[in-house]
Motif scaffolding. Structure first.
Motif, PDB file in Angstrom:
ATOM      1  N   VAL A  44       0.839  -1.202   0.000  1.00  0.00           N
ATOM      2  CA  VAL A  44       0.000   0.000   0.000  1.00  0.00           C
ATOM      3  C   VAL A  44       0.873   1.251   0.000  1.00  0.00           C
ATOM      4  O   VAL A  44       0.594   2.233  -0.709  1.00  0.00           O
ATOM      5  N   ILE A  45       1.949   1.229   0.804  1.00  0.00           N
ATOM      6  CA  ILE A  45       2.852   2.382   0.854  1.00  0.00           C
ATOM      7  C   ILE A  45       3.533   2.594  -0.498  1.00  0.00           C
ATOM      8  O   ILE A  45       3.735   3.734  -0.935  1.00  0.00           O
ATOM      9  N   SER A  46       3.864   1.521  -1.180  1.00  0.00           N
ATOM     10  CA  SER A  46       4.457   1.643  -2.517  1.00  0.00           C
ATOM     11  C   SER A  46       3.484   2.328  -3.470  1.00  0.00           C
ATOM     12  O   SER A  46       3.884   3.156  -4.304  1.00  0.00           O
ATOM     13  N   VAL A  47       2.203   1.997  -3.370  1.00  0.00           N
ATOM     14  CA  VAL A  47       1.188   2.676  -4.181  1.00  0.00           C
ATOM     15  C   VAL A  47       1.129   4.160  -3.817  1.00  0.00           C
ATOM     16  O   VAL A  47       0.966   5.027  -4.692  1.00  0.00           O
ATOM     17  N   CYS A  48       1.279   4.456  -2.513  1.00  0.00           N
ATOM     18  CA  CYS A  48       1.293   5.863  -2.072  1.00  0.00           C
ATOM     19  C   CYS A  48       2.490   6.608  -2.657  1.00  0.00           C
ATOM     20  O   CYS A  48       2.384   7.794  -3.013  1.00  0.00           O
ATOM     21  N   TYR A  49       3.628   5.933  -2.748  1.00  0.00           N
ATOM     22  CA  TYR A  49       4.784   6.550  -3.405  1.00  0.00           C
ATOM     23  C   TYR A  49       4.430   6.931  -4.846  1.00  0.00           C
ATOM     24  O   TYR A  49       4.758   8.030  -5.324  1.00  0.00           O
ATOM     25  N   ALA A  50       3.782   6.014  -5.548  1.00  0.00           N
ATOM     26  CA  ALA A  50       3.374   6.309  -6.922  1.00  0.00           C
ATOM     27  C   ALA A  50       2.419   7.496  -6.962  1.00  0.00           C
ATOM     28  O   ALA A  50       2.513   8.371  -7.842  1.00  0.00           O
ATOM     29  N   SER A  51       1.503   7.536  -5.989  1.00  0.00           N
ATOM     30  CA  SER A  51       0.551   8.644  -5.937  1.00  0.00           C
ATOM     31  C   SER A  51       1.263   9.974  -5.714  1.00  0.00           C
ATOM     32  O   SER A  51       0.921  10.990  -6.339  1.00  0.00           O
ATOM     33  N   ILE A  52       2.256   9.982  -4.822  1.00  0.00           N
ATOM     34  CA  ILE A  52       3.015  11.212  -4.566  1.00  0.00           C
ATOM     35  C   ILE A  52       3.703  11.687  -5.845  1.00  0.00           C
ATOM     36  O   ILE A  52       3.697  12.878  -6.181  1.00  0.00           O
ATOM     37  N   LEU A  53       4.303  10.746  -6.578  1.00  0.00           N
ATOM     38  CA  LEU A  53       5.007  11.106  -7.802  1.00  0.00           C
ATOM     39  C   LEU A  53       4.050  11.640  -8.861  1.00  0.00           C
ATOM     40  O   LEU A  53       4.312  12.667  -9.506  1.00  0.00           O
ATOM     41  N   VAL A  54       2.932  10.964  -9.031  1.00  0.00           N
ATOM     42  CA  VAL A  54       1.959  11.396 -10.035  1.00  0.00           C
ATOM     43  C   VAL A  54       1.367  12.756  -9.659  1.00  0.00           C
ATOM     44  O   VAL A  54       1.219  13.645 -10.521  1.00  0.00           O
ATOM     45  N   CYS A  55       1.045  12.937  -8.396  1.00  0.00           N
ATOM     46  CA  CYS A  55       0.496  14.222  -7.949  1.00  0.00           C
ATOM     47  C   CYS A  55       1.509  15.351  -8.143  1.00  0.00           C
ATOM     48  O   CYS A  55       1.133  16.493  -8.452  1.00  0.00           O
ATOM     49  N   GLY A  56       2.788  15.043  -7.963  1.00  0.00           N
ATOM     50  CA  GLY A  56       3.816  16.051  -8.201  1.00  0.00           C
ATOM     51  C   GLY A  56       3.823  16.524  -9.642  1.00  0.00           C
ATOM     52  O   GLY A  56       3.984  17.721  -9.925  1.00  0.00           O
ATOM     53  N   VAL A  57       3.635  15.586 -10.569  1.00  0.00           N
ATOM     54  CA  VAL A  57       3.571  15.954 -11.985  1.00  0.00           C
ATOM     55  C   VAL A  57       2.296  16.755 -12.272  1.00  0.00           C
ATOM     56  O   VAL A  57       2.324  17.825 -12.902  1.00  0.00           O
ATOM     57  N   LEU A  58       1.174  16.238 -11.786  1.00  0.00           N
ATOM     58  CA  LEU A  58      -0.106  16.888 -12.077  1.00  0.00           C
ATOM     59  C   LEU A  58      -0.187  18.294 -11.491  1.00  0.00           C
ATOM     60  O   LEU A  58      -0.802  19.189 -12.086  1.00  0.00           O
ATOM     61  N   ALA A  59       0.414  18.497 -10.305  1.00  0.00           N
ATOM     62  CA  ALA A  59       0.373  19.823  -9.688  1.00  0.00           C
ATOM     63  C   ALA A  59       0.977  20.886 -10.588  1.00  0.00           C
ATOM     64  O   ALA A  59       0.612  22.061 -10.512  1.00  0.00           O
ATOM     65  N   LEU A  60       1.895  20.477 -11.463  1.00  0.00           N
ATOM     66  CA  LEU A  60       2.602  21.436 -12.313  1.00  0.00           C
ATOM     67  C   LEU A  60       2.047  21.523 -13.724  1.00  0.00           C
ATOM     68  O   LEU A  60       2.385  22.471 -14.457  1.00  0.00           O
ATOM     69  N   VAL A  61       1.197  20.576 -14.123  1.00  0.00           N
ATOM     70  CA  VAL A  61       0.780  20.554 -15.529  1.00  0.00           C
ATOM     71  C   VAL A  61      -0.719  20.720 -15.742  1.00  0.00           C
ATOM     72  O   VAL A  61      -1.138  21.068 -16.860  1.00  0.00           O
ATOM     73  N   VAL A  62      -1.557  20.474 -14.718  1.00  0.00           N
ATOM     74  CA  VAL A  62      -2.995  20.621 -14.959  1.00  0.00           C
ATOM     75  C   VAL A  62      -3.313  22.076 -15.292  1.00  0.00           C
ATOM     76  O   VAL A  62      -2.644  22.997 -14.812  1.00  0.00           O
ATOM     77  N   ARG A  63      -4.354  22.280 -16.073  1.00  0.00           N
ATOM     78  CA  ARG A  63      -4.612  23.620 -16.612  1.00  0.00           C
ATOM     79  C   ARG A  63      -5.691  24.387 -15.865  1.00  0.00           C
ATOM     80  O   ARG A  63      -5.733  25.614 -15.954  1.00  0.00           O
ATOM     81  N   GLY A  64      -6.571  23.710 -15.178  1.00  0.00           N
ATOM     82  CA  GLY A  64      -7.689  24.396 -14.547  1.00  0.00           C
ATOM     83  C   GLY A  64      -7.654  24.329 -13.037  1.00  0.00           C
ATOM     84  O   GLY A  64      -7.001  23.474 -12.443  1.00  0.00           O
ATOM     85  N   ARG A  65      -8.374  25.260 -12.410  1.00  0.00           N
ATOM     86  CA  ARG A  65      -8.433  25.291 -10.942  1.00  0.00           C
ATOM     87  C   ARG A  65      -9.151  24.063 -10.385  1.00  0.00           C
ATOM     88  O   ARG A  65      -8.772  23.542  -9.341  1.00  0.00           O
ATOM     89  N   ARG A  66     -10.202  23.635 -11.091  1.00  0.00           N
ATOM     90  CA  ARG A  66     -10.903  22.443 -10.618  1.00  0.00           C
ATOM     91  C   ARG A  66     -10.011  21.213 -10.697  1.00  0.00           C
ATOM     92  O   ARG A  66     -10.029  20.354  -9.808  1.00  0.00           O
ATOM     93  N   ALA A  67      -9.226  21.133 -11.735  1.00  0.00           N
ATOM     94  CA  ALA A  67      -8.317  19.995 -11.863  1.00  0.00           C
ATOM     95  C   ALA A  67      -7.275  20.008 -10.744  1.00  0.00           C
ATOM     96  O   ALA A  67      -6.957  18.962 -10.171  1.00  0.00           O
ATOM     97  N   LEU A  68      -6.761  21.190 -10.411  1.00  0.00           N
ATOM     98  CA  LEU A  68      -5.788  21.267  -9.330  1.00  0.00           C
ATOM     99  C   LEU A  68      -6.443  20.973  -7.985  1.00  0.00           C
ATOM    100  O   LEU A  68      -5.813  20.397  -7.092  1.00  0.00           O
ATOM    101  N   ALA A  69      -7.707  21.345  -7.847  1.00  0.00           N
ATOM    102  CA  ALA A  69      -8.426  21.002  -6.616  1.00  0.00           C
ATOM    103  C   ALA A  69      -8.549  19.488  -6.461  1.00  0.00           C
ATOM    104  O   ALA A  69      -8.473  18.955  -5.342  1.00  0.00           O
ATOM    105  N   ARG A  70      -8.722  18.786  -7.572  1.00  0.00           N
ATOM    106  CA  ARG A  70      -8.765  17.318  -7.512  1.00  0.00           C
ATOM    107  C   ARG A  70      -7.396  16.747  -7.129  1.00  0.00           C
ATOM    108  O   ARG A  70      -7.307  15.744  -6.416  1.00  0.00           O
ATOM    109  N   VAL A  71      -6.339  17.395  -7.590  1.00  0.00           N
ATOM    110  CA  VAL A  71      -5.000  16.976  -7.168  1.00  0.00           C
ATOM    111  C   VAL A  71      -4.834  17.192  -5.665  1.00  0.00           C
ATOM    112  O   VAL A  71      -4.271  16.344  -4.961  1.00  0.00           O
ATOM    113  N   ASP A  72      -5.324  18.312  -5.148  1.00  0.00           N
ATOM    114  CA  ASP A  72      -5.285  18.564  -3.702  1.00  0.00           C
ATOM    115  C   ASP A  72      -5.993  17.444  -2.938  1.00  0.00           C
ATOM    116  O   ASP A  72      -5.514  16.981  -1.893  1.00  0.00           O
TER     117      ASP A  72
END
Length: 556
Positions: A44-72
């Motif tokens: 489960v923690i390994s999956v969380c690592y993947a989530s942290i990495l993916v969220c790091g990418v999405l935080a910088l590339v999503v285009r809309g406020r709603r999309a960033l709210a979903r990342v939050d």
């Protein structure tokens, strides 16, 4: 017409990214333990690592406020999952958790909760003791009763402090979600970072601290607190906030120190809006609801064991615990050989709290945004100045910073503001601040500059290769009062249990000299590595003093 989503601000992206990065801290340690003992949790923690990495990418590339709210939201869920994984792995109790769980068991059994020592909870299991200047230890429950009341339904979870640890961890998770939800959308990741990141607050939750329950209850109180009673009415939201304040005060003593600042601030803001009488009525209704909830939670204990209850909830203030912490007491603990004015640390702390409250009232327009931070300054001067006292409340700092900005206090009432501004106004404010803080500073200086009342000379040391079995001292009381000394050895910041006195007077008269022979508890004291400092510490209770001296072992 453009249908492109509105882009988020750059600071929102950065805040989301920082919250995401903060989840890395401490996660490897949890994964390492899980890989050995709970492989499923490690997965489960390994999956969380993947989530942290993916969220790091999405935080910088999503285009809309709603999309960033979903990342939050994804960052929040990842933090909650990691907190649950850490709880599943780390079940080692502390004095706080085992005492809370035992209090719940006694409550369920119909026995008294307060004033009953439970020394068997601490025997040989590595759980820390709270030593007192009387030469003993505190084995009793010393907090308000809400935590045991809520722990009682969880006793089926297991023995030791596990039920209390589950309660505080659950309270932290709920408090985090509440804070996340109540904050404006761009700031929500800050709640994840403050509550679950850095591996700080979540550690106290896993250790079963009742203060975490108090923190969770204070979250809805502090969020937008200057708006409580706006228009002269509490309304359902204000009543709920008042109830949470009363419940928080019934969970642990730390909210007691914050409450006066909140009430004073609400009065000042409402008086600026409504006038003195209406503001007073708002504060009275708020305090009345909080006091009613507090009394309802405490009623059973007030009726069944009034004396023990009163002494129990006041215990942290009156127990006479030895000096410990990261505050000014370190001067007497580590930089000098002690002080014959240890009591003055406590006086300094109370005087500073009173002075800060007075300054807050006088300058609420400037100090209002810091209401959730100011009370904890007083603990830096206290005899027990552990960083946990203010660290555990730091999510409230965030709540106030985001939802109680300076603009909320622009029209607040302040004493003496009707007088026209003049050339002496600023010097007068500085003089008022100096006058109000001087008693605390003077008391702190008295405590820190005290001299050790006992002069000690090591006569002989009986030791083996790595252990010490006897210590003989010549002790001289240089004070004008007779003192009852209690001896121990320390290395680093921890305190070893008190030594037994095999020979020597229990009370050493003023200006007298006596020889003491001491034996460590259990018969031997494990010596540290060569070169590590060993300190002999001697505490007395009336008056409270500390005398210290280095112990040098003779070479073989």
């Amino acid at each position: 017409m453009s249908t492109a989503p509105e882009p988020p601000t750059q600071w929102h992206r950065v805040l989301t990214l920082l919250a995401d990065v903060s989840l890395f801290i401490g996660t490897r340690e949890v994964w390492t333990q899980a890989a050995v003992h709970r492989p499923a949790v490690a997965a489960v923690i390994s999956v969380c690592y993947a989530s942290i990495l993916v969220c790091g990418v999405l935080a910088l590339v999503v285009r809309g406020r709603r999309a960033l709210a979903r990342v939050d939201l994804c960052v929040l869920v990842t933090g909650l999952t990691l907190a649950v994984c850490a709880f599943v792995l780390f079940h080692r109790g502390t004095d706080e958790s085992v005492l809370t769980a035992q209090a719940a068991r006694e409550l369920v059994a119909g026995h008294g909760v307060y004033g009953h020592p439970w020394p068997w909870l601490f025997g040989g299991n590595g759980i820390a003791l709270t030593p007192t200047v009387t030469g003993g230890y505190d084995y009793t429950y010393g907090y308000p009763p809400l935590a045991p009341l809520l722990t009682a339904p969880l006793l089926w979870l297991g023995h030791g402090g596990l039920p209390a640890m589950a309660l505080s961890t659950g309270a932290l998770l709920v408090g985090t979600v509440v804070l996340w939800w109540l904050l404006p959308a761009p700031w929500r990741s800050a709640a994840t970072m403050a509550c679950l990141g850095f591996s700080m607050i979540s550690m106290y939750g896993r250790l079963g601290y009742p203060a975490i329950l108090a923190l969770a209850l204070l979250v809805p109180v502090v969020v937008r607190w200057p708006r409580i009673g706006r228009g002269g009415r509490l309304g359902p939201a204000g009543v709920a906030q008042a109830a949470c304040l009363g419940a928080a005060c019934a969970a642990q003593q730390l909210p007691w120190f914050l409450t006066p600042f909140l009430l004073a601030g609400i009065y000042a803001v409402r008086r600026g809006e409504l006038g003195a009488r209406a503001a007073g009525l708002v504060v009275l209704r708020l305090a009345g609801v909080a006091a009613t909830v507090w009394l309802l939670i405490n009623t059973y204990f007030i009726v069944s064991e009034p004396g023990a209850w009163l002494k129990g909830i006041a215990l942290p203030l009156i127990q006479g615990a030895v000096l410990h912490g990261q505050g000014l007491v370190d001067v007497s603990l580590y930089l000098t050989n002690g002080s014959d004015r240890v009591d003055w640390y406590g006086y300094a702390s109370l005087l500073l709290l009173a002075g800060l409250l007075a300054l807050f009232v006088l300058f609420v327009r400037r100090l209002g945004p810091a209401a959730a931070v100011l009370p904890w300054l007083a603990f830096w001067l206290a005899t027990r100045s552990q960083d946990g006292y203010y660290l555990m409340m730091t999510p409230l700092w965030l709540a106030a910073a985001v939802t109680a900005p300076a603009a909320e206090f622009a029209g607040a009432w302040q004493p003496f503001t009707r007088r026209p501004a003049g050339p002496y106004r600023r010097p007068a404010r500085i003089a008022a601040a100096v006058l109000l803080l001087s008693p605390a500073l003077a008391s702190a200086a008295l405590a820190a500059t005290g001299s050790p009342p006992l002069r000690m000379e090591v006569i002989s040391v009986r030791h083996g290769v790595r252990t010490l079995s006897r210590l003989t001292l010549r002790v001289t009381n240089t004070d004008d009062d007779a003192l009852t000394p209690h001896f121990t050895l320390t290395r680093g910041q921890g305190m070893y249990p008190y030594f037994s006195v095999l020979r020597g007077p229990a009370t050493l008269p003023a200006h007298a000299t006596a020889t003491y022979e001491l034996r460590p508890p259990g018969g031997t004291y494990a010596l540290p590595e060569p070169g590590q400092r060993i300190r002999l510490r001697v505490f007395t209770s009336s008056p409270q003093t500390l005398s210290s001296a280095d112990v040098t072992l003779p070479t073989a």
